[in-house]
Design an enzyme around this catalytic site. Structure first.
Site, PDB file in Angstrom:
ATOM      1  N   GLY A 138      42.534 -19.786 -36.905  1.00  0.00           N
ATOM      2  CA  GLY A 138      43.700 -20.257 -37.603  1.00  0.00           C
ATOM      3  C   GLY A 138      43.448 -20.776 -39.143  1.00  0.00           C
ATOM      4  O   GLY A 138      42.195 -21.073 -39.132  1.00  0.00           O
ATOM      5  N   GLN A 189      44.478 -24.253 -47.198  1.00  0.00           N
ATOM      6  CA  GLN A 189      42.969 -24.160 -46.875  1.00  0.00           C
ATOM      7  C   GLN A 189      42.355 -23.219 -48.058  1.00  0.00           C
ATOM      8  O   GLN A 189      41.224 -23.003 -48.067  1.00  0.00           O
ATOM      9  CB  GLN A 189      42.539 -23.739 -45.538  1.00  0.00           C
ATOM     10  CG  GLN A 189      42.940 -24.933 -44.523  1.00  0.00           C
ATOM     11  CD  GLN A 189      42.501 -24.472 -43.237  1.00  0.00           C
ATOM     12  OE1 GLN A 189      43.144 -23.770 -42.363  1.00  0.00           O
ATOM     13  NE2 GLN A 189      41.209 -24.916 -42.776  1.00  0.00           N
ATOM     14  N   CYS A 222      37.557 -27.634 -37.953  1.00  0.00           N
ATOM     15  CA  CYS A 222      38.059 -27.044 -39.034  1.00  0.00           C
ATOM     16  C   CYS A 222      37.390 -26.409 -40.023  1.00  0.00           C
ATOM     17  O   CYS A 222      36.408 -26.818 -40.731  1.00  0.00           O
ATOM     18  CB  CYS A 222      38.984 -28.075 -39.755  1.00  0.00           C
ATOM     19  SG  CYS A 222      40.050 -27.942 -40.923  1.00  0.00           S
ATOM     20  N   LEU A 223      37.926 -25.069 -40.525  1.00  0.00           N
ATOM     21  CA  LEU A 223      37.149 -24.584 -41.592  1.00  0.00           C
ATOM     22  C   LEU A 223      36.942 -25.318 -42.663  1.00  0.00           C
ATOM     23  O   LEU A 223      35.725 -25.322 -43.490  1.00  0.00           O
ATOM     24  CB  LEU A 223      37.818 -22.993 -41.856  1.00  0.00           C
ATOM     25  CG  LEU A 223      38.106 -22.148 -40.619  1.00  0.00           C
ATOM     26  CD1 LEU A 223      38.739 -21.012 -41.274  1.00  0.00           C
ATOM     27  CD2 LEU A 223      36.620 -21.446 -40.315  1.00  0.00           C
ATOM     28  N   HIS A 264      47.303 -27.824 -34.951  1.00  0.00           N
ATOM     29  CA  HIS A 264      46.332 -28.125 -36.051  1.00  0.00           C
ATOM     30  C   HIS A 264      46.893 -27.298 -37.539  1.00  0.00           C
ATOM     31  O   HIS A 264      47.026 -28.012 -38.350  1.00  0.00           O
ATOM     32  CB  HIS A 264      45.054 -27.320 -35.758  1.00  0.00           C
ATOM     33  CG  HIS A 264      43.843 -27.588 -36.681  1.00  0.00           C
ATOM     34  ND1 HIS A 264      42.859 -28.232 -36.228  1.00  0.00           N
ATOM     35  CD2 HIS A 264      43.730 -26.994 -37.632  1.00  0.00           C
ATOM     36  CE1 HIS A 264      42.115 -28.095 -37.224  1.00  0.00           C
ATOM     37  NE2 HIS A 264      42.378 -27.275 -38.361  1.00  0.00           N
ATOM     38  N   GLU A 265      47.451 -26.110 -37.334  1.00  0.00           N
ATOM     39  CA  GLU A 265      47.904 -25.204 -38.355  1.00  0.00           C
ATOM     40  C   GLU A 265      49.083 -26.136 -38.884  1.00  0.00           C
ATOM     41  O   GLU A 265      49.351 -26.354 -40.160  1.00  0.00           O
ATOM     42  CB  GLU A 265      48.175 -23.875 -38.012  1.00  0.00           C
ATOM     43  CG  GLU A 265      46.819 -23.209 -37.670  1.00  0.00           C
ATOM     44  CD  GLU A 265      45.488 -23.480 -38.528  1.00  0.00           C
ATOM     45  OE1 GLU A 265      45.548 -23.796 -39.699  1.00  0.00           O
ATOM     46  OE2 GLU A 265      44.445 -23.591 -37.864  1.00  0.00           O
ATOM     47  N   HIS A 273      48.395 -29.168 -40.844  1.00  0.00           N
ATOM     48  CA  HIS A 273      47.646 -28.841 -42.172  1.00  0.00           C
ATOM     49  C   HIS A 273      48.782 -28.528 -43.327  1.00  0.00           C
ATOM     50  O   HIS A 273      48.733 -28.906 -44.355  1.00  0.00           O
ATOM     51  CB  HIS A 273      47.138 -27.291 -42.210  1.00  0.00           C
ATOM     52  CG  HIS A 273      45.515 -27.502 -42.107  1.00  0.00           C
ATOM     53  ND1 HIS A 273      44.667 -28.071 -42.807  1.00  0.00           N
ATOM     54  CD2 HIS A 273      44.740 -26.973 -41.077  1.00  0.00           C
ATOM     55  CE1 HIS A 273      43.552 -27.981 -42.396  1.00  0.00           C
ATOM     56  NE2 HIS A 273      43.591 -27.328 -41.221  1.00  0.00           N
TER      57      HIS A 273
HETATM   58 ZN   LIG Z   1      41.665 -26.867 -40.153  1.00  0.00          ZN
END
Ligand SMILES: [Zn+2]
Length: 170
Positions: A46, A51, A93-94, A135-136, A139
């Site tokens: 995701g 991000q 998380c990236l 999660h997304e 964000h």
């Molecule tokens: Zn994330």
């Protein structure tokens, strides 16, 4: 185009993103393609627009890691409307590379969003997809998964990240 991933510490990750009001434009379609490309390049399931430094309420998800085109999801202006059950599992998380923590999330989640054309869509996800939807969407409201872990673990993680920043390794 592959965008670089913005890391924890950049304020764009901790503020609510702008609502999208224009749909079905060439610019939006290109941006969505770029988001998928950036997500696959970073090996994530995701990715939310903040991000990559773009404060717009847009996220993409693909729990198949590019294996199944039917699992490609675009969420524009999403909101979570229902959460059922619970699941425990590791989450990363990236934007916080090198860290993973146990996070309790809903097991079955219903999200409402708009697609690239601006049409209202409803997505029901279980397990990994439920986790990704939560999660997304988080964000896009400036919330990172570390807000769902204990203050003790969060402080420890922040201290480690500060050290990495000082060493120029973040
Ligand atoms: Zn994330």
């Amino acid at each position: 185009m592959v965008y670089p991933i913005v890391k924890y510490g950049n304020p764009v990750l901790e503020r609510e993103a702008e609502t999208v009001t224009e749909f079905d434009t060439p610019e939006l379609h290109k941006f969505l393609d770029d988001m998928f490309e950036s997500m696959y390049a970073a090996k994530g399931v995701g990715l939310a627009a903040p991000q990559i430094g773009i404060s717009r309420k847009i996220a993409v998800i693909d729990c198949s890691n590019g294996e199944n085109p039917e699992e490609k999801l675009v969420l524009i202006n999403p909101s979570i409307v229902k959460i059922e059950g619970k699941q425990e599992g590791e989450e990363g998380c990236l934007s916080i590379p090198g860290f993973r923590e146990q996070v309790r999330r809903g097991k079955r989640v219903t999200a409402r969003a708009q697609n690239a054309k601006g049409e209202e869509i409803e997505i029901v996800g279980e397990d990994l997809l439920a986790r990704a939807l939560l999660h997304e969407t988080d964000h896009l409201y400036g919330r990172l998964y570390i807000t769902h872990i204990s203050a003790l673990k969060r402080d420890l993680m922040k201290r480690k990240i500060k050290k990495l920043m000082k060493a120029g390794e973040w």
